[in-house]
Design an enzyme around this catalytic site. Structure first.
Site, mmCIF file in Angstrom:
data_model
loop_
_atom_site.group_PDB
_atom_site.id
_atom_site.type_symbol
_atom_site.label_atom_id
_atom_site.label_comp_id
_atom_site.label_asym_id
_atom_site.label_seq_id
_atom_site.Cartn_x
_atom_site.Cartn_y
_atom_site.Cartn_z
ATOM 1 N N THR A 1 0.448 -1.240 0.310
ATOM 2 C CA THR A 1 0.026 0.722 0.077
ATOM 3 C C THR A 1 0.984 1.087 -0.138
ATOM 4 O OG1 THR A 1 -1.627 -1.350 1.326
ATOM 5 C CG2 THR A 1 -1.915 1.427 1.486
ATOM 6 N N HIS B 1 1.692 2.181 -3.362
ATOM 7 C CA HIS B 1 0.866 2.616 -4.133
ATOM 8 C C HIS B 1 0.475 3.763 -3.731
ATOM 9 C CE1 HIS B 1 -0.531 -0.936 -6.001
ATOM 10 N NE2 HIS B 1 -0.948 -1.619 -4.334
ATOM 11 N N HIS C 1 1.566 2.018 8.458
ATOM 12 C CA HIS C 1 1.016 1.511 8.886
ATOM 13 C C HIS C 1 1.371 0.651 10.191
ATOM 14 C CE1 HIS C 1 -0.356 -0.058 5.353
ATOM 15 N NE2 HIS C 1 -0.373 -0.845 5.923
ATOM 16 N N GLU C 2 2.898 0.136 9.621
ATOM 17 C CA GLU C 2 2.953 -1.156 10.211
ATOM 18 C C GLU C 2 4.280 -0.988 11.308
ATOM 19 O OE1 GLU C 2 4.240 -3.974 7.095
ATOM 20 O OE2 GLU C 2 2.374 -3.575 5.952
ATOM 21 N N CYS D 1 -15.864 2.789 13.744
ATOM 22 C CA CYS D 1 -16.129 3.191 14.303
ATOM 23 C C CYS D 1 -17.222 3.689 15.757
ATOM 24 C CB CYS D 1 -17.490 3.779 13.280
ATOM 25 S SG CYS D 1 -18.837 2.909 13.247
ATOM 26 N N CYS E 1 -21.877 1.358 14.186
ATOM 27 C CA CYS E 1 -22.365 0.565 12.392
ATOM 28 C C CYS E 1 -23.070 -1.084 13.194
ATOM 29 C CB CYS E 1 -21.437 0.652 11.686
ATOM 30 S SG CYS E 1 -20.226 -0.969 11.523
ATOM 31 N N ARG F 1 10.787 -13.983 -5.664
ATOM 32 C CA ARG F 1 10.008 -14.650 -4.349
ATOM 33 C C ARG F 1 9.477 -16.435 -3.824
ATOM 34 N NH1 ARG F 1 4.797 -10.836 -5.348
ATOM 35 N NH2 ARG F 1 5.488 -8.772 -4.326
ATOM 36 N N GLY G 1 -5.255 -11.425 -1.761
ATOM 37 C CA GLY G 1 -4.953 -9.737 -2.540
ATOM 38 C C GLY G 1 -6.200 -9.614 -2.962
#
Lengths: 350, 350, 350, 350
Positions: free
Chosen positions: D44, D47, D67-68, D97, D100, D204, D267
C-alpha cells in the site's frame, strides 16, 4: 423536571421492598437518562425480593431493582451521538468492561467483569434510569410498548433458540417460565417443526398451549420419554432448550435428546447436578451449550427483526399489568405461581 | 404386469422427444422398481428437449429423461430391506459412488463420479423407473402427491436457504424460476424477516407475489439497489440466494449484499461471469457458497419435516398438470415462459 | 493357506483369556480377509479380560477380542473393488448400519445400531480377521507399521482435538492414557500454543513429558488451577480435552476452562458425575462436545495426512512389544499401570 | 521531549515522498502517543509513493504514511487505563466506528466507516504516532522487535489461514508477497500437511523455499495443475489462500481447489475478474471467503500466541533493514522486486 421520582427500593438486607421517593439519577457525558414507560418483572427480582441465598450473596442494598424495561430518552450526556431526547428505547442491562479477552473477541455477553443494572447498580423499577450510551437499544416505534418492555427475557429466548440450527428441527423445551414460553414462539417462527413443552406447573402448561406448542407435557403424570420417542420416529428430539434449571428437567431433557443432538442450557440450577455423562453426553455425541444473557448485540438485531416482521405473538405470556406502586402484590402472585410475565407501569396502568 | 410401458424418449441427437412404448426396466438385487404416479418437469428437461449446447455435450440418446417424481413401489430386489411393495416413495436421483473422498467425508452431493438418473440413465418420464435402494426416499402418506413429485427442486431450495443462517435475516432472491419461488416459502418458514424477490419476467413476478415475497422487484424498470438499501436501513441484505444463473442477476445480487453477508449460488451461468472481486467479495468480507444438488440425506429430512409440519404452501408454483402424452405441449409452454412448474401424469390427469 | 490360526479367545463368561487354535474366519462377497501384522491393546480389552461389570453386560463369549491393528489383505470377496490381495491396511472397527438417521446425515460414528468388531464380533487378536470392505482403510506404505497398528486410538485423539478450533489455543488434557498422550502430539502439531497435561499416575506423567506437553501437572500434589490460571494470564484454557473419565478430572478440567471455552469429553465415567452446571457450563458460556469413536471417514483422512507429513512423533507412547502368545502378561502390565500402549505380534516380535 | 520529529511525508498529489521535520502529533484523552522503534513497508505504501490510480482516489496529501510498526508508549491521555508510558506496543491501524451494524455484531474488521491510520490519517513512518487506546496492542517483551513491527501483515496471513479449518489440510497459496510468505509459516504451524506456493517471481519463489513450502511452483514454466493433482491423489487442495490479486492466479487457484474446498481471498485485483462460476464455484460446492484486515481482536490474540510459543520462523521474509531517511531507496527496491519485507528504523539501523 422534578428532582425526585418514585422507585421500588430494597432498603436493607432482608425480605421485601418499598416504594420510595428518591433522587432522579445523574448521568455522565456518555450516558443516557431514560424515562421508564413500562418495566417487567423477572424471576431474579423475586429472588431479590425474597432475599434468598443467592440475593444475600450478590445484592448490596439499598438498591433499585429492575432490568427489563422500555422508555423514552429524557436527556443525554454531552458525548452521546447515537440517540436523542424523545427516542423510544430499551437497553441491554449487562454492562461489559470492553477490555477483557471475552469483550475483545466478540463474547461481551460473558465479560469477565460484567455489571448488571438492576442487580449491581440501580435499575429500572423507577420513573427514570441511567444507561450507558453503548447499551441503549433504539427501537422502531412500530414495536408495541408491551413487547419493548420484555426484550431482555425475549433476548434470552432468542439467544438460546438460535445458538444452533433450528429450522426443520424437533425441539423439547423443559421449563415454561416466561423465557421457555417465549422460546416456543421463537422456535416455531424460525422453522422448528415440532415443539414439545414440558412443565410441571399447570398454570404454565396452559400458557404453553396458548403459545401453540405442538405438545404440552406434564412429567408428573405422563411418560414424556415414550411420548416424544414415538412422536419422533424413535429418534428423539434434535434440540433441547433447558429453561427449568432443575435436575429432573435436565435429566429428562437429555433422555429425549437424539444421538448427535444439541442441548442449549439456560436455566440455572441452584446446586450441582448429577448426570450420566457416558450415555447422555459422550456416547450420544451431544453438543451442549451454556447460554448466558444475550449476544451483544447480535441477539438484539435478531429479536428486533423478528418483532418488526410480526413473526412473534407473545401476548399469552403477558398475564398481568399493574401499577409500580403495587409491586409487592406482583411479588406475591409470582411466589404463588399464578402469573407469568407481569408488567409494571411507573405512572399507573392506563 | 405388462412387459412394456409408455415413456417420453429422446430417440436421437436432435431437438424434440417422442412418446414410445418401451420395455419396463429391469432391477437388480439392491434396486427398486417404482410405478410413477406424478413426475414434474425441470429446466434441465427443456435443455435436453431443445438439444442445446449443454445437452449435446452431456446426453447420449436414446434416453428417457425425468428426474423429479413420486410413485409407488412396484417390486424390490432380493437384498432390499428398507422399502417394500406398495410404499409411497420419491428418490434422490444423484447416484453417488460411495468411495471417493467426498462420499467418505459427508459430501456425497458433490461426489466425483456422480451419475444422474434421467440425465445419464433412463429416468422418470415413464410408467416405471428403477432406483437403487440407497436413493429411495420413503414418504409419509400425509405428504400430498403433488408436493411429493417436486422434492428434487424443493430440495435444491432447502439446501440453498439452509446452507447458512436464515432466521431473523433479510434475503434477496435473484431469479424466480420454480427453485427461486420455493426458496421464498422456505426462507419465510425458517424465520427470514424480509424476502426481496428479483425477477425480469412478469409471469414469474406474479407467482412470486402469490408466494408472499415481501417485495417483488423488476430490475428492468426499478432501481432495485436503492429500494433494498432503503428497506434495510442502508445495510443491504444479510443473505443472497442466487437462482438466475445470469451475470446481471449475480452482479445485482452482490450489489445489495451487506458487508459480511452470505451469498449462496445455485443458478448455473452458461458462460464465465465477470465480477468486481475487490468490492463484492474481499472488502465486503463476503461468504460465498456454491450449491449443488441436495445434501444426502440431510436435505431430505429437512424438507420432509417442513412439509409434514405444514410450513410450506407451494401451490402457486404448480401452474399446470398435463398428461405425459402431452409432453411436447409442456415443453412449448416452458419455452414461451407461460408456466412455472408443470406436473406430468403417466396415466393421464385425474 | 492353512485352515486354522492362533487367536486370543475369551472362552467363557469369567476373567482371563486363552490362546487357542481356531478356524480362519470366512468372508462374504463384500468382505476382506486381513492377515494381522501388528495389533495393539486398548483399555477395553483389559475390561474384557478382567470381566468387569461393563464386560459382563456387553460381551457374549466365546469371543476373539482386539480392535486395533494393521495387516495385509489375504483375500477379498467377489464384489470388493477398492482393495486387493497384498494391500497394506487398517480398519475402522465400528460397523455402522448405513440406514439410520445418523448414518444418513453424516454421523455414522454415532450410528444407532453400531456393532464393534472385537467387542460384538470376533476381532483382531488373531492371525486373521474379516472386515467389511466399507470399513477397510488402505494405507500408504510410507506409514510405519507400528503407527498403522494404533490408528483406532490415534483417531480418537484426532477426533477429540479437531472437534473444534485448536490453532493458537491453550489446551488442558485431563488423563494421560494412550489417547490423552496422542492428543498432546496432535494438539501441538495443529497449532496449540500451550498444552497442560494433567495426570495422577507418575508413569504416565513421565510419558507425557516425553510427548512434549508444555507443562505436566500432578493434581494430587500441585495446585493445578493456580498454575494454569497464572500461565494463561488469569483467563484459563481455551480447550479442555477430557480423557480420564473420572469425576475429579472432569471437575478440575471445567475449573480451568475459560469463559466461552470448549470442552471435548472422550473419557467414559463408569457412573454419573455431579457438576456445577451453573458456574461450569451456563455462566461460563461453555461449549461441551461428547466425542465417540472417529468420524467416518473424515478422521481417517486427517490422521493419515498428519502421519504422512511426519507431523506426529508417537514413539514414547508405544512402551512394549510382545508376542500375541504373551497376551496375559500384557494384561498384567496394564493392570499394574507399568505400560502405556502395548503392541501384539501374532507371529512373534521380530 | 522536542516539539518536532522526522517523518516520511507525501507532501502533495504526485509521485514520491520527502523526509520532513514536522510537529509531534497531539493526543486526546483516549489516545496514546507511541515512539516508533521499527516500522515496516507494505505494498500500500508503494501505491501511495507511486501515486497510482488507487492512491489518487483515496489519499489526501499532505500525509505521513505507514501502518505497520512497533514502539514504546511515550505518553497517554487522561482516560487511558490499559497501557502506560514505557509499554512495548503495536497497534491495529483500522479504526472502526463502534456503532454500525458490523461493529455491533462482532465484525469490526469490516466496519462501514473504517478509517486507516497511515492512509486516511497520519501514520507510523515517523518518530511518533498517535493511536486510540482501543487500538493499541500491548506486547510481551518476549516477542522480537522485528516481528513486532510486522504484526499487521502477519495478522492478514493469520486471519486468512484461520478463516476455516487448516489442520491436516493441503493448501495452495497463490502469490508470495510478504503476506503469502507468512501464510506458509502459519499454515504449517497450524497443521497443514502440504503447502504448495505458487509465484511467478523468482526472487519471491526463493524466499518461499526458505519459508519451507513443501513445493514451490512457477506457473510460467510448470504445469501447476497437473503437479498438484498428482500430489493430492487427484483430489486437488483442500484450501486455497489467494494472495496475488491477479486474475490468472485466481483462476489457477480455483482450478486446483478440490470439490467442497475452501478459498480464502485476500489479494485485491485492481479490476473485475472473469471466472467460470459454474465449474469453479457451483458444481464444485466451494466455500469462498473474502478476507479483509484482521479480526479485532481475535487475530491479534492468535498471532501473539503463535509467536510467543515460537511456532513461526518469519526471518526469511525480512530481507532488508534501512534507516527511515532512506525511504525512497526502499521504494525503488520494491518497485524492482528485489526485496520482500523492508523494515524502517526512524533513528537509523542499529
Amino acid at each position: 423536571m422534578a428532582d425526585t421520582m418514585l422507585a421500588v427500593v430494597k432498603p436493607e438486607a432482608k425480605a421485601g421492598a418499598e416504594i420510595q421517593d428518591v433522587k432522579i439519577p445523574k448521568f455522565g457525558p456518555n450516558e443516557v437518562l431514560v424515562k421508564v414507560k413500562v418495566a417487567s418483572v423477572c424471576g431474579t427480582d423475586v429472588h431479590i425480593y425474597n432475599w434468598d441465598a443467592w440475593a444475600q450473596s450478590r445484592i448490596h442494598p439499598p438498591l433499585i431493582p429492575g432490568h427489563e424495561f422500555c422508555g423514552e430518552v429524557a436527556a443525554v450526556g454531552d458525548e452521546v451521538t447515537t440517540v436523542k431526547e424523545g427516542d423510544f428505547v430499551s437497553a441491554e442491562m449487562h454492562v461489559n468492561c470492553g477490555k477483557c479477552y471475552q469483550c475483545r473477541t466478540g463474547d461481551a455477553h460473558i465479560c469477565q467483569h460484567v455489571k448488571i443494572i438492576g442487580v449491581d447498580a440501580n435499575g429500572a423499577f423507577a420513573e427514570y434510569v441511567t444507561i450507558p450510551e453503548s447499551n441503549i437499544w433504539k427501537l422502531d416505534p412500530a414495536i408495541p410498548l408491551e413487547y419493548a418492555s420484555i426484550l431482555d427475557p425475549l433476548g434470552n429466548a432468542v439467544h438460546t433458540v438460535l445458538s444452533g440450527d433450528i429450522a426443520a428441527k424437533t425441539v423439547a423445551i423443559t421449563g415454561c417460565g416466561p423465557i421457555g414460553l417465549f422460546a416456543i414462539a421463537v422456535a416455531k417462527a424460525c422453522g422448528a417443526t415440532k415443539v414439545f413443552a414440558i412443565e410441571v406447573n399447570e398454570y404454565r402448561r396452559k400458557v404453553a398451549e396458548k403459545m401453540k406448542a405442538d405438545l404440552v407435557l406434564d412429567p408428573t403424570t405422563q411418560d414424556v420419554k415414550s411420548i416424544i420417542m414415538e412422536a419422533t420416529d424413535g429418534i428423539g428430539v434434535d434440540v433441547l432448550l433447558e429453561m427449568a434449571g432443575h435436575k429432573d428437567a435436565i435429566r429428562l431433557g437429555f433422555d429425549v435428546l437424539r444421538l448427535g443432538g444439541r442441548a442449549s442450557l439456560l436455566g440455572i440450577p441452584s446446586r450441582p447436578v448429577e448426570l450420566n455423562f457416558a450415555n447422555d453426553i459422550i456416547f450420544k455425541g451431544a453438543t451442549i451449550l451454556g447460554i448466558n444473557g444475550r449476544k451483544m448485540y447480535q441477539t438484539w438485531y435478531q429479536m428486533t427483526a423478528l418483532l418488526k416482521a410480526g413473526k412473534l405473538d407473545l401476548h399469552p405470556v403477558i398475564t398481568d399489568r399493574i401499577a409500580m406502586s403495587d409491586f409487592s402484590k406482583g411479588m406475591e402472585m409470582l411466589n404463588k405461581g399464578t402469573a407469568s410475565k407481569i408488567l409494571l407501569y411507573p405512572n399507573g396502568v392506563k
